[in-house]
Design an enzyme around this catalytic site. Structure first.
Site, PDB file in Angstrom:
ATOM      1  N   GLY A  13       0.839  -1.199   0.000  1.00  0.00           N
ATOM      2  CA  GLY A  13       0.000   0.000   0.000  1.00  0.00           C
ATOM      3  C   GLY A  13       0.871   1.244   0.000  1.00  0.00           C
ATOM      4  O   GLY A  13       1.755   1.401  -0.827  1.00  0.00           O
ATOM      5  N   SER A  38      -0.380  -5.604   4.139  1.00  0.00           N
ATOM      6  CA  SER A  38      -0.496  -6.133   5.486  1.00  0.00           C
ATOM      7  C   SER A  38      -0.530  -4.980   6.482  1.00  0.00           C
ATOM      8  O   SER A  38       0.303  -4.072   6.425  1.00  0.00           O
ATOM      9  CB  SER A  38       0.686  -7.044   5.808  1.00  0.00           C
ATOM     10  OG  SER A  38       0.682  -7.403   7.177  1.00  0.00           O
ATOM     11  N   ILE A  41       2.731  -4.332   8.438  1.00  0.00           N
ATOM     12  CA  ILE A  41       3.909  -3.721   7.828  1.00  0.00           C
ATOM     13  C   ILE A  41       3.658  -2.236   7.676  1.00  0.00           C
ATOM     14  O   ILE A  41       2.734  -1.808   6.983  1.00  0.00           O
ATOM     15  CB  ILE A  41       4.208  -4.338   6.445  1.00  0.00           C
ATOM     16  CG1 ILE A  41       4.469  -5.844   6.603  1.00  0.00           C
ATOM     17  CG2 ILE A  41       5.406  -3.657   5.790  1.00  0.00           C
ATOM     18  CD1 ILE A  41       4.633  -6.579   5.296  1.00  0.00           C
ATOM     19  N   ALA A  49       6.837  16.275   0.800  1.00  0.00           N
ATOM     20  CA  ALA A  49       6.958  17.411  -0.105  1.00  0.00           C
ATOM     21  C   ALA A  49       6.938  16.914  -1.540  1.00  0.00           C
ATOM     22  O   ALA A  49       7.427  15.827  -1.839  1.00  0.00           O
ATOM     23  CB  ALA A  49       8.247  18.188   0.173  1.00  0.00           C
ATOM     24  N   LYS A  77       3.239  24.554  -1.607  1.00  0.00           N
ATOM     25  CA  LYS A  77       4.693  24.604  -1.749  1.00  0.00           C
ATOM     26  C   LYS A  77       5.057  25.314  -3.048  1.00  0.00           C
ATOM     27  O   LYS A  77       4.602  24.925  -4.125  1.00  0.00           O
ATOM     28  CB  LYS A  77       5.284  23.183  -1.763  1.00  0.00           C
ATOM     29  CG  LYS A  77       6.791  23.169  -2.005  1.00  0.00           C
ATOM     30  CD  LYS A  77       7.339  21.765  -2.164  1.00  0.00           C
ATOM     31  CE  LYS A  77       8.807  21.800  -2.574  1.00  0.00           C
ATOM     32  NZ  LYS A  77       9.370  20.461  -2.796  1.00  0.00           N
ATOM     33  N   LEU A 328       9.868   2.922  -3.909  1.00  0.00           N
ATOM     34  CA  LEU A 328      11.103   2.454  -3.278  1.00  0.00           C
ATOM     35  C   LEU A 328      11.481   1.048  -3.721  1.00  0.00           C
ATOM     36  O   LEU A 328      12.645   0.671  -3.623  1.00  0.00           O
ATOM     37  CB  LEU A 328      10.960   2.506  -1.753  1.00  0.00           C
ATOM     38  CG  LEU A 328      10.687   3.886  -1.153  1.00  0.00           C
ATOM     39  CD1 LEU A 328      10.484   3.775   0.355  1.00  0.00           C
ATOM     40  CD2 LEU A 328      11.801   4.857  -1.474  1.00  0.00           C
ATOM     41  N   TYR A 427      18.723  16.981 -21.663  1.00  0.00           N
ATOM     42  CA  TYR A 427      18.640  15.684 -22.315  1.00  0.00           C
ATOM     43  C   TYR A 427      17.178  15.238 -22.331  1.00  0.00           C
ATOM     44  O   TYR A 427      16.285  15.968 -21.885  1.00  0.00           O
ATOM     45  CB  TYR A 427      19.472  14.652 -21.552  1.00  0.00           C
ATOM     46  CG  TYR A 427      20.948  14.940 -21.499  1.00  0.00           C
ATOM     47  CD1 TYR A 427      21.756  14.774 -22.624  1.00  0.00           C
ATOM     48  CD2 TYR A 427      21.554  15.372 -20.326  1.00  0.00           C
ATOM     49  CE1 TYR A 427      23.124  15.017 -22.580  1.00  0.00           C
ATOM     50  CE2 TYR A 427      22.924  15.621 -20.262  1.00  0.00           C
ATOM     51  CZ  TYR A 427      23.699  15.438 -21.394  1.00  0.00           C
ATOM     52  OH  TYR A 427      25.047  15.690 -21.347  1.00  0.00           O
TER      53      TYR A 427
END
Length: 494
Positions: A13, A38, A41, A49, A77, A328, A427
């Site tokens: 999640g 779970s 976890i 941000a 922001k 991640l 680029y």
């Protein structure tokens, strides 16, 4: 061509998982979308941000801005303030605005340098959101001036994940709670099923790995190698802690303060302040880094600091067989420029585009996806390294090493071109526009060695007058804007 991806399973999640669930269901309403997570976890949840691209994501999936702001304790922001990066006691801003022309005879920064008039103030006085930030003011850009500046948000990442979860479930995403204990493979090497601790199994055609640093599918199961960026970005730890509001005005920008062996972030929300210290254990121990973080707080800590361990870099490939990793699970770059959620978004939108035809993409398309995401990480890596390599600080070993290291070839070439010609080389797959690169160069006093003779085509007095007029117009525009807190209060009804 293969069969269609009728069952899409998201593992994990948090922000990455629920962004994926929301976007996939919006783009592929006929597909069955299931998210497995779970409750045991926790989520990292420190990426509070963002960059303006998040507003594009919200528009694409139909999220109302005011509802989102209320649900996540969000603030606006305009960019980031960098304290002590260019030297102790100095600061500069990187905000989401422009500096008019950045090339040709009317090039704003070129004429600013050519005129050399101290009465003009700083280059930032020529940028609307920088002046807004310095004065703590905020208003959405008028439609007729939408290209003058943009904005993003600060928010509570845990609340944001919950907000997206509610949205996704209302739209037909299925949530399965459970801890994954086994992953079974298909004959071709892809993933076939997830086995949960209670014996249930979850099958799918496409699996999206949003399992965080664990990288359960792409890293642990498929054993996709890691591309290490720590040679250029040696930070490998972060302490994170919320603190009580200090009573001072809520700033419309993130603050990054350079410290002995890294830097500290400060992110203001409506109910608290998010704080962290990103550092390298090559140069400082964890206890000292924790102490330095606590010394940065404006108000009392609201919890014990939490330690995160990481290595900067990314998986060699992001899409392997029928597994795509986002967030991640795919890679990590230190959050100096708030790129974590943008990286999720870039990978997610590229993935959705390949799924829209209704059949699995061919091998060349997947290879192009992997090349594209590799380039996205490399471009952002170069932008982050730019902040370090331009600093004038030499007061600790980290700063001495960062300014003396060998740079990535792509960044070294950009710096060479800038210093020799004044061209802000771009680029493909860029994360930041030329105005952003200019802000970092200017903030560190890194100017080209020679001014382009084409600047002389504009009479000196005319250039000086144009700069004064722009500065004064921006000052008047910003002076008429409300304070950030007042603007928030007005739209939130608080």
């Amino acid at each position: 061509m293969g069969t269609a991806y009728k069952r899409i399973v998201i593992v994990g999640g948090g922000t990455a998982g629920w962004m994926t669930a929301t976007a996939v269901k919006a783009a592929l309403p006929a597909s069955a979308v299931e998210l497995v997570e779970s409750d045991d976890i926790g989520i990292v949840g420190v990426g509070e941000a963002t960059l303006p691209s998040i507003r594009d994501f919200h528009a694409q999936v139909g999220i109302n801005e005011v509802e989102f702001l209320r649900a996540t304790n969000a603030t606006f922001k305009l960019g980031a303030e960098f304290r002590d990066w260019s030297g102790l006691g100095r600061r500069y801003f990187h905000t989401f605005g422009n500096y008019a022309d950045v090339a040709g005879p009317a090039c704003l920064w070129g004429q600013y340098r050519r005129v050399g008039d101290p009465a003009l103030g700083e280059l930032g006085d020529q940028c609307v959101p920088t002046v807004m930030s310095m004065q703590g003011r905020f208003a959405r850009p008028p439609k007729e001036q939408a290209d003058m500046f943009s904005y993003a948000y600060h928010f509570d990442a845990s609340l944001y994940a919950g907000f997206l979860r509610t949205t996704a479930l209302k739209r037909g995403v299925r949530r399965t709670e459970g801890r994954i204990v086994e992953v079974t493979r298909r004959a071709d090497g892809g993933v076939d099923q997830l086995k949960l601790a209670d014996g249930r199994t979850v099958s799918g055609d496409l699996f999206v790995d949003c399992s965080g640093f664990a990288s359960l599918l792409l890293g642990r199961t498929l054993e996709e190698p890691w591309v290490d960026f720590s040679h250029w970005l040696p930070v490998d730890r972060a302490w994170a802690v919320p603190s009580a509001p200090s009573g001072a005005a809520i700033t419309p920008y993130t603050r990054s303060t350079a410290l002995e062996a890294g830097w500290a972030w400060r992110i203001p929300l409506t109910d608290r302040v998010g704080n962290g210290h990103v550092f390298s254990t090559r140069y400082i121990d964890e206890d000292r880094a924790r102490k330095q973080l606590l010394e940065q707080l404006d108000g009392p800590a609201l919890a014990e600091p939490r330690l995160l361990r990481f290595t900067t870099g990314h998986r060699e490939r992001f899409w392997v067989h029928n597994v795509v990793a986002l967030g991640l699970a795919s890679g990590f770059l230190e959050p100096l420029e708030s790129t974590s959620i943008m990286l999720i978004q870039r990978g997610l939108l590229k993935m959705v585009d390949l799924l829209k035809p209704g059949v699995p993409p061919a091998a060349p398309a997947v290879a192009a996806y992997n090349r594209g995401m590799t380039n996205v990480f490399a471009r952002i890596r170069d932008f982050v390294v730019l902040h370090y390599c331009l600093t004038a600080r030499r007061d600790s070993q980290l700063w001495r090493d960062m300014t003396a290291m060998d740079l990535p070839d792509t960044l070294a070439f950009r710096l060479h071109v800038w210093r020799q010609t004044g061209v802000l080389r771009q680029y493909g797959e860029e994360g930041f526009e030329p105005a952003s690169w200019l802000a970092i160069h200017a903030g560190n006093g890194n100017w080209p060695e020679h001014l382009d003779p084409v600047f002389n085509e504009v009479p000196l007095d005319e250039a000086r007058q144009a700069l004064r007029q722009r500065r004064d117009q921006i000052a008047a525009m910003v002076a008429a804007m409300p304070l950030h807190e007042d603007y928030l209060r007005g739209i939130l009804g608080k």
